[in-house]
Motif scaffolding. Structure first.
Motif, short mmCIF file in Angstrom:
data_model
loop_
_atom_site.label_atom_id
_atom_site.label_comp_id
_atom_site.label_asym_id
_atom_site.label_seq_id
_atom_site.Cartn_x
_atom_site.Cartn_y
_atom_site.Cartn_z
N ILE A 57 -19.00 39.09 26.18
CA ILE A 57 -19.88 40.58 25.90
C ILE A 57 -19.73 40.33 24.73
CG2 ILE A 57 -18.72 42.98 26.37
CD1 ILE A 57 -16.97 42.18 28.81
N VAL A 58 -20.84 40.58 23.96
CA VAL A 58 -21.45 41.90 22.54
C VAL A 58 -21.38 42.83 22.55
CG1 VAL A 58 -22.88 40.63 20.64
CG2 VAL A 58 -22.51 39.27 21.92
N ALA A 59 -21.10 43.56 21.62
CA ALA A 59 -20.33 44.94 21.54
C ALA A 59 -21.34 45.95 19.92
CB ALA A 59 -19.71 45.74 22.24
N ALA A 60 -21.72 46.58 19.60
CA ALA A 60 -21.56 47.00 18.48
C ALA A 60 -20.49 47.11 17.78
CB ALA A 60 -22.66 48.20 19.32
N PRO A 61 -20.21 47.81 16.85
CA PRO A 61 -19.10 48.31 16.47
C PRO A 61 -17.91 49.08 16.69
CG PRO A 61 -20.51 47.62 14.17
CD PRO A 61 -21.92 47.67 15.60
N ASP A 62 -19.36 50.30 17.38
CA ASP A 62 -18.72 51.59 18.30
C ASP A 62 -18.28 51.12 19.62
OD1 ASP A 62 -21.51 51.50 19.87
OD2 ASP A 62 -21.71 53.31 18.93
N TRP A 63 -18.50 49.85 19.88
CA TRP A 63 -18.00 48.95 21.49
C TRP A 63 -19.19 49.15 22.52
CZ3 TRP A 63 -12.93 45.35 22.59
CH2 TRP A 63 -12.32 45.73 20.66
N THR A 64 -20.14 50.17 22.00
CA THR A 64 -20.85 50.13 22.90
C THR A 64 -21.97 48.43 23.48
OG1 THR A 64 -21.54 52.15 21.55
CG2 THR A 64 -23.15 51.64 23.34
N LEU B 209 -27.57 40.16 30.85
CA LEU B 209 -27.57 41.01 31.32
C LEU B 209 -27.54 42.16 30.13
CD1 LEU B 209 -25.66 42.53 34.40
CD2 LEU B 209 -28.17 42.04 33.70
N GLU B 210 -28.71 42.31 29.56
CA GLU B 210 -29.18 42.74 27.62
C GLU B 210 -28.70 44.08 27.84
OE1 GLU B 210 -30.65 41.63 23.54
OE2 GLU B 210 -31.90 40.30 25.90
N ARG B 211 -28.24 44.94 27.25
CA ARG B 211 -28.67 46.95 27.39
C ARG B 211 -30.04 47.22 25.81
NH1 ARG B 211 -27.33 51.00 24.93
NH2 ARG B 211 -25.71 50.02 23.70
N ARG B 212 -30.43 47.31 26.17
CA ARG B 212 -31.91 47.70 25.32
C ARG B 212 -31.93 49.20 24.67
NH1 ARG B 212 -36.17 43.52 27.01
NH2 ARG B 212 -35.13 41.89 27.17
N ALA B 213 -33.15 50.02 23.91
CA ALA B 213 -33.03 51.14 23.43
C ALA B 213 -33.25 52.02 24.70
CB ALA B 213 -34.62 51.50 23.01
N LEU C 283 -13.52 48.45 27.19
CA LEU C 283 -14.95 49.15 26.38
C LEU C 283 -14.71 50.29 26.09
CD1 LEU C 283 -16.51 45.75 28.13
CD2 LEU C 283 -16.49 46.54 25.23
N PRO C 284 -14.45 51.09 27.71
CA PRO C 284 -15.37 52.56 27.98
C PRO C 284 -13.32 53.05 26.50
CG PRO C 284 -14.39 51.66 29.49
CD PRO C 284 -14.78 50.52 29.01
N ILE C 285 -12.07 53.04 26.39
CA ILE C 285 -11.15 53.15 26.21
C ILE C 285 -11.56 53.60 25.13
CG2 ILE C 285 -9.43 52.95 25.47
CD1 ILE C 285 -8.03 51.81 28.83
N ARG C 286 -11.78 52.41 23.66
CA ARG C 286 -12.27 52.03 22.54
C ARG C 286 -13.41 52.96 22.15
NH1 ARG C 286 -9.79 48.98 19.18
NH2 ARG C 286 -11.12 49.77 17.24
#
Length: 188
Positions: free
Chosen positions: A56-63, A79-83, A115-118
């Motif tokens: 899992i790759v997330a942004a620094p804000d854990w998104t 799966l990739e999340r985009r704009a 992930l959602p906790i952070r």
């Protein structure tokens, strides 16, 4: 919003053992100012032998930005999340049914609760209703959008609910699950 989780670089090597079936997970977690990367493997006997690698790759804000699943003996899933919180598969085809989801929940790991906790950063007593990309691994990789609920009960405890299932999760100072009653317990 709770801001108690440190934004400092994080490096963790974590293992969990399942409590209701034979399984173990090893997670290598790295977070810095540019990204969060979770690389793990779960080996389980849950009806059938299962070996699942995930990244899992997330942004620094854990998104969550990207999910890669590598089930042994089956095709990989990307799966990739985009704009606009729109999701696409590895071939670039949009998965419309996942629109609006930010986090992912892989059924066979306690890590994805982090992930959602952070990301959400709830204060004690606060709660959040979230739309999640849910990956069921029991009979192949089924991906659907589900509604889940998190409530922070105290400094280290969250109530998690998905459908009819509810559990009170104990986490450490980094938001990683220590105890998932009846399902997982952290070893290190």
């Amino acid at each position: 919003m709770f801001t108690g989780y440190s934004a400092e670089p994080l490096t963790r090597d974590v293992m969990w053992t399942a409590l209701s079936w034979p399984a173990i997970e090893h997670l290598d977690l790295r977070a810095d100012r540019s990204s969060v990367v979770a690389d793990a493997v779960v080996v389980a006997l849950d009806g059938r032998p299962t070996r699942l690698g995930y990244r899992i790759v997330a942004a620094p804000d854990w998104t969550v930005r990207r999910l890669e699943l590598r089930p042994h003996g089956e095709p990989d899933l990307v799966l990739e999340r985009r704009a606009g919180d729109r999701w696409y598969d590895g071939a670039g085809v949009e998965r419309h049914e996942l629109a609006g989801c930010v986090d992912v929940d892989i059924a066979l790991t306690p890590f994805t609760n982090t992930l959602p906790i952070r990301r959400v950063g709830l204060a004690a007593g606060d709660s959040a209703d979230l739309r999640m990309v849910y990956v069921q691994v029991e009979h192949g990789l089924d991906v659907i959008a589900v509604d889940q609920y998190y409530m922070r009960l105290g400094a280290d405890t969250y109530r998690y609910r998905s459908g009819d299932f509810t559990a009170d999760l104990t986490v450490d100072v980094d938001g990683l699950v220590i105890d998932y009653p009846g399902l997982w317990r952290r070893l290190v």
